[in-house]
Design an enzyme around this catalytic site. Sequence first.
Site, mmCIF file in Angstrom:
data_model
loop_
_atom_site.group_PDB
_atom_site.id
_atom_site.type_symbol
_atom_site.label_atom_id
_atom_site.label_comp_id
_atom_site.label_asym_id
_atom_site.label_seq_id
_atom_site.Cartn_x
_atom_site.Cartn_y
_atom_site.Cartn_z
ATOM 1 N N ASP A 18 5.613 2.595 2.438
ATOM 2 C CA ASP A 18 4.786 1.403 2.637
ATOM 3 C C ASP A 18 3.963 1.650 3.899
ATOM 4 O O ASP A 18 4.515 1.683 5.008
ATOM 5 C CB ASP A 18 5.685 0.174 2.793
ATOM 6 C CG ASP A 18 4.897 -1.114 3.056
ATOM 7 O OD1 ASP A 18 3.681 -1.046 3.307
ATOM 8 O OD2 ASP A 18 5.530 -2.203 3.028
ATOM 9 N N HIS A 19 2.664 1.849 3.747
ATOM 10 C CA HIS A 19 1.836 2.267 4.870
ATOM 11 C C HIS A 19 1.771 1.208 5.965
ATOM 12 O O HIS A 19 1.395 1.494 7.114
ATOM 13 C CB HIS A 19 0.417 2.605 4.398
ATOM 14 C CG HIS A 19 -0.280 3.615 5.264
ATOM 15 N ND1 HIS A 19 -0.484 3.441 6.611
ATOM 16 C CD2 HIS A 19 -0.822 4.827 4.968
ATOM 17 C CE1 HIS A 19 -1.130 4.482 7.106
ATOM 18 N NE2 HIS A 19 -1.326 5.338 6.137
ATOM 19 N N ARG A 20 2.124 -0.040 5.654
ATOM 20 C CA ARG A 20 2.154 -1.074 6.685
ATOM 21 C C ARG A 20 3.290 -0.830 7.675
ATOM 22 O O ARG A 20 3.257 -1.318 8.808
ATOM 23 C CB ARG A 20 2.325 -2.454 6.050
ATOM 24 C CG ARG A 20 1.203 -2.860 5.086
ATOM 25 C CD ARG A 20 1.563 -4.120 4.342
ATOM 26 N NE ARG A 20 2.804 -3.959 3.571
ATOM 27 C CZ ARG A 20 3.367 -4.943 2.867
ATOM 28 N NH1 ARG A 20 2.797 -6.147 2.851
ATOM 29 N NH2 ARG A 20 4.480 -4.725 2.194
ATOM 30 N N VAL A 21 4.312 -0.086 7.218
ATOM 31 C CA VAL A 21 5.511 0.141 8.022
ATOM 32 C C VAL A 21 5.619 1.600 8.454
ATOM 33 O O VAL A 21 5.845 1.907 9.626
ATOM 34 C CB VAL A 21 6.779 -0.255 7.221
ATOM 35 C CG1 VAL A 21 8.033 -0.100 8.077
ATOM 36 C CG2 VAL A 21 6.668 -1.670 6.677
ATOM 37 N N PRO B 8 0.835 -1.214 0.000
ATOM 38 C CA PRO B 8 0.000 0.000 0.000
ATOM 39 C C PRO B 8 0.866 1.259 0.000
ATOM 40 O O PRO B 8 1.321 1.711 1.045
ATOM 41 C CB PRO B 8 -0.820 -0.126 1.283
ATOM 42 C CG PRO B 8 0.030 -0.962 2.188
ATOM 43 C CD PRO B 8 0.806 -1.898 1.313
#
Length: 433
Positions: free
Chosen positions: A405-408, A231
């Site tokens: 990376d929106h997860r990170v 994402p």
Amino acid sequence: MTDILMPALSPTMEEGVLAKWHVKVGDVVSAGDVIAEIETDKATMEVEAVDEGEVTDILVAEGTEGVKVNTPIARLKDEGGAAAPKPAEKPAAKTEETPKAEAAPAAADAPKAATPAAPAPAAPKSDSGDRIFSSPLARRIAAQNGVDLKSIKGTGPHGRIVKRDVEAAGKASTQPATASSASPAATAAEPRKAQSLAQMGIPDGSYDLIPLDGMKKAVARRMVDSVQNVPHFPLFIDCEIDQLMAVRAKVNKMLEPQGIKVSVNDFVIKAAALALKMVPEANASYTPEGIAMHHNADVSMAVAIDGGLITPIIKKAETKGLAQIATESKDLAKRARDRKLKPEEFQGGTFSVSNLGMFGIKQFTSIINEPQGCIMSVGAGEQRAVVKNGQVVPATVMTVTLTCDHRVVDGATGARFLQAFKPLIEDPVAMLA
């Protein structure tokens, strides 16, 4: 007999070019000897033997393209063993009497013996302290598959444990794992079938088709995977670099006698590395088990080469001065274009920098280089009108885009990283301390 297989020398490699042989039929090789040169999707690399013995067959000629990973490229006679017949020959009567159990596993499980990058483990000892006699390849396969060599009876010369013994011992335990790991893939959705150009209204014969080489295929696959699985979101910031340009001119004048020239990109790499140490949450990678917080800022720099793109790494960039970064980046870029990089010099990295400023590009957004959490896109420095103390004045401005990376890295973390980066690049004297 041992088949020497086409090795996978990078995570994205599916096939390669067998560029050159360093051995011929009849040569005796030892583990660690360089036997061939292979062109992968990223570089040209030397291949070392992982076992010892006599070369009995060269199965793939020099210059052959499109050799698939795990394809047998040569055959090696085990030390003290007998050579197997060539494919075109009929086996002798004595060969037919040889028990099939000794020959079949090596051929059936050949793909498992792809040349690994790690060195073979040291020879183990039995409970009594005696050395267990085994080939380097057998020790390597045993270590990779968790097979205890103490429980195996060798069938090689003088009772030596060879590849087929380890594979036979581990076969029962690996089969269930293979079956279970394959089931999710079987239930995955089928990819959309690509349409031909003719189906989309572009007639055959109206264009020239340039075949995809290994690098183009690898880049295409990795970029599609990144866009589909990560994402992305971008953050933009403008940096005034008039002071940077002045400091760069002074630094290069000082380094001129040493033949070193520092580029704007070298300043960017150094500033990014220092900012990553100031905001360690941005120096991270997503994994299914958790967020990996990296100890060092290993900064990958995008280098355009014939047929694609490669990202050699300035390792521990936060610990290096501008002169060292400039020297390393120049060397890495040259060897990247010559396809002479080692796998560890372009695989990995914790953060990427892509600079298109030299082409006049003002602003762009890059695709994340997995498994990294961020990539920085650097545009051209240009004269723009800015407002200072209520007055419109000219300044050299460079737009930087951070793709996260929106997860990170969420928006706040990405913003804090850029807040740390901006003063370093605008007042680079702080980086010289």
